[in-house]
Motif scaffolding. Sequence first.
Motif, mmCIF file in Angstrom:
data_model
loop_
_atom_site.group_PDB
_atom_site.id
_atom_site.type_symbol
_atom_site.label_atom_id
_atom_site.label_comp_id
_atom_site.label_asym_id
_atom_site.label_seq_id
_atom_site.Cartn_x
_atom_site.Cartn_y
_atom_site.Cartn_z
ATOM 1 N N LEU A 212 1.301 6.924 -4.802
ATOM 2 C CA LEU A 212 1.240 6.082 -3.610
ATOM 3 C C LEU A 212 2.152 6.560 -2.488
ATOM 4 N N SER A 213 2.734 7.769 -2.647
ATOM 5 C CA SER A 213 3.423 8.357 -1.499
ATOM 6 C C SER A 213 2.365 8.608 -0.434
ATOM 7 N N TYR A 214 2.737 8.479 0.834
ATOM 8 C CA TYR A 214 1.699 8.435 1.863
ATOM 9 C C TYR A 214 0.829 9.694 1.936
ATOM 10 N N PRO A 215 1.380 10.911 1.829
ATOM 11 C CA PRO A 215 0.491 12.087 1.885
ATOM 12 C C PRO A 215 -0.572 12.076 0.783
ATOM 13 N N SER A 216 -0.173 11.646 -0.411
ATOM 14 C CA SER A 216 -1.106 11.600 -1.542
ATOM 15 C C SER A 216 -2.128 10.484 -1.341
ATOM 16 N N TYR A 217 -1.632 9.298 -0.998
ATOM 17 C CA TYR A 217 -2.495 8.123 -0.819
ATOM 18 C C TYR A 217 -3.483 8.317 0.325
ATOM 19 N N SER A 218 -2.985 8.806 1.457
ATOM 20 C CA SER A 218 -3.856 8.930 2.631
ATOM 21 C C SER A 218 -4.919 10.005 2.444
ATOM 22 N N ALA A 219 -4.600 11.042 1.651
ATOM 23 C CA ALA A 219 -5.602 12.077 1.392
ATOM 24 C C ALA A 219 -6.805 11.490 0.660
ATOM 25 N N ILE A 220 -6.531 10.643 -0.333
ATOM 26 C CA ILE A 220 -7.620 9.991 -1.068
ATOM 27 C C ILE A 220 -8.409 9.060 -0.153
ATOM 28 N N LEU A 221 -7.699 8.208 0.572
ATOM 29 C CA LEU A 221 -8.384 7.205 1.417
ATOM 30 C C LEU A 221 -9.184 7.850 2.541
ATOM 31 N N THR A 222 -8.701 8.977 3.035
ATOM 32 C CA THR A 222 -9.347 9.615 4.184
ATOM 33 C C THR A 222 -10.521 10.505 3.783
ATOM 34 N N TYR A 223 -10.374 11.233 2.683
ATOM 35 C CA TYR A 223 -11.335 12.306 2.397
ATOM 36 C C TYR A 223 -12.151 12.149 1.114
ATOM 37 N N ALA A 224 -11.665 11.397 0.139
ATOM 38 C CA ALA A 224 -12.340 11.367 -1.173
ATOM 39 C C ALA A 224 -13.729 10.738 -1.071
ATOM 40 N N ARG A 227 -15.825 6.572 -4.331
ATOM 41 C CA ARG A 227 -15.493 5.230 -3.835
ATOM 42 C C ARG A 227 -14.559 4.483 -4.793
ATOM 43 N N ASP A 228 -14.796 4.615 -6.088
ATOM 44 C CA ASP A 228 -13.965 3.917 -7.073
ATOM 45 C C ASP A 228 -12.518 4.414 -7.025
ATOM 46 N N LEU A 229 -12.349 5.718 -6.813
ATOM 47 C CA LEU A 229 -11.004 6.284 -6.704
ATOM 48 C C LEU A 229 -10.312 5.758 -5.451
ATOM 49 N N ARG A 230 -11.040 5.719 -4.352
ATOM 50 C CA ARG A 230 -10.471 5.172 -3.102
ATOM 51 C C ARG A 230 -10.062 3.713 -3.299
ATOM 52 N N LYS A 231 -10.929 2.945 -3.952
ATOM 53 C CA LYS A 231 -10.650 1.525 -4.166
ATOM 54 C C LYS A 231 -9.404 1.333 -5.027
ATOM 55 N N TYR A 237 -1.951 0.338 -3.632
ATOM 56 C CA TYR A 237 -1.045 0.511 -2.484
ATOM 57 C C TYR A 237 -0.756 -0.832 -1.817
ATOM 58 N N ASN A 238 -1.765 -1.651 -1.692
ATOM 59 C CA ASN A 238 -1.622 -2.916 -0.966
ATOM 60 C C ASN A 238 -1.201 -4.089 -1.839
ATOM 61 N N THR A 239 -0.930 -3.835 -3.117
ATOM 62 C CA THR A 239 -0.370 -4.885 -3.970
ATOM 63 C C THR A 239 0.943 -4.415 -4.591
ATOM 64 N N ARG A 240 1.631 -3.506 -3.889
ATOM 65 C CA ARG A 240 2.938 -3.062 -4.373
ATOM 66 C C ARG A 240 3.910 -4.244 -4.386
ATOM 67 N N ALA A 241 4.802 -4.253 -5.369
ATOM 68 C CA ALA A 241 5.821 -5.303 -5.503
ATOM 69 C C ALA A 241 5.187 -6.696 -5.536
ATOM 70 N N TYR A 242 4.065 -6.798 -6.220
ATOM 71 C CA TYR A 242 3.350 -8.084 -6.325
ATOM 72 C C TYR A 242 2.859 -8.263 -7.754
ATOM 73 N N ASN A 243 3.292 -9.365 -8.359
ATOM 74 C CA ASN A 243 2.895 -9.689 -9.728
ATOM 75 C C ASN A 243 3.217 -8.574 -10.720
ATOM 76 N N ASN A 244 4.381 -7.951 -10.544
ATOM 77 C CA ASN A 244 4.840 -6.961 -11.520
ATOM 78 C C ASN A 244 6.362 -7.080 -11.635
ATOM 79 N N GLU A 245 6.991 -6.149 -12.311
ATOM 80 C CA GLU A 245 8.440 -6.269 -12.529
ATOM 81 C C GLU A 245 9.241 -6.173 -11.233
#
Length: 289
Positions: A212-224, A227-231, A237-245
């Motif tokens: 979920l570092s931005y270069p890694s995350y944005s590459a998937i969201l932009t180019y992959a 669809r399941d991988l993007r999702k 990414y958008n549920t970080r620090a939510y319902n976990n430790e």
Amino acid sequence: LVETWDTPYQTPPFDQIKEEHYMPAFQYAIMQAKDELYRIKAVKTLATFDNTIAALDASGELLSRISGIFFNLLEANTSPKMQQIAQEVSPMLTEFSNDLYLDPALFNRVKYVKEKCKDLTPEQQILLDKTYKAFVRQGANLSDDDKKKFREISMKLSTLSLTFSENVLSSTNAYSKLVKDKADLSGLPETAIAVAAEKAKTNGLEGWVFDLSYPSYSAILTYADNRDLRKELFMNYNTRAYNNEFDNQQIIKDILSLRDATAKLLGYENYAAYVLEDRMAENVKNVYD
């Protein structure tokens, strides 16, 4: 950290800065900044733009420089030691800020310049207005009892905000996705695939690792194309620090509550009104309009 750097464009000599250097550097810079403020207060003549407003603007330069380096690296290249230092340093910086803006002697000098010095250039007038407003917005006009409350709230907010950021960072670092079939990487640039392969190799894995570092995350969201991988990466990414430790839900509620208390202590209807006062929108009504 505290010396004048003989480097191109005075860039920080990162190769010479070690984690154990930060705390003594912060302590030294805070001591120096306090001395600068004392000298401003100790001036026996009447307050002027130069001996008060310009002097305040020039004060704390070393502290700002060290803070910029430390907190930039804390966000970009942190470690458990850096996070520990941050937990110790943040209250120190908040206390220094409170000591500055809640000091009646300093504020009286600023107020005198505001009321008496009229023959200023437009640039000087803007700096004066910003300095005066900064003092007021940080509690300079409060009663002694309310100043004490302001200090307590600001210290709590400092700690909570830091914990919030650390939880987001920890949650970000806790996730990784191992892709084993190269067909799932369809659409990705070769550079992104090569970086993912290197991450896998570093971790002793076969395949491609994305996180979920931005270069890694944005590459998937932009180019992959997958669809399941993007999702999957989008949801994580958008549920970080939510319902976990590293859950931030209660921390967010506490921060909002303390921000509201700060705003009302300073005479604002709510925190939005406080924040927007010196933003382009100026007030809540303009935002909705």
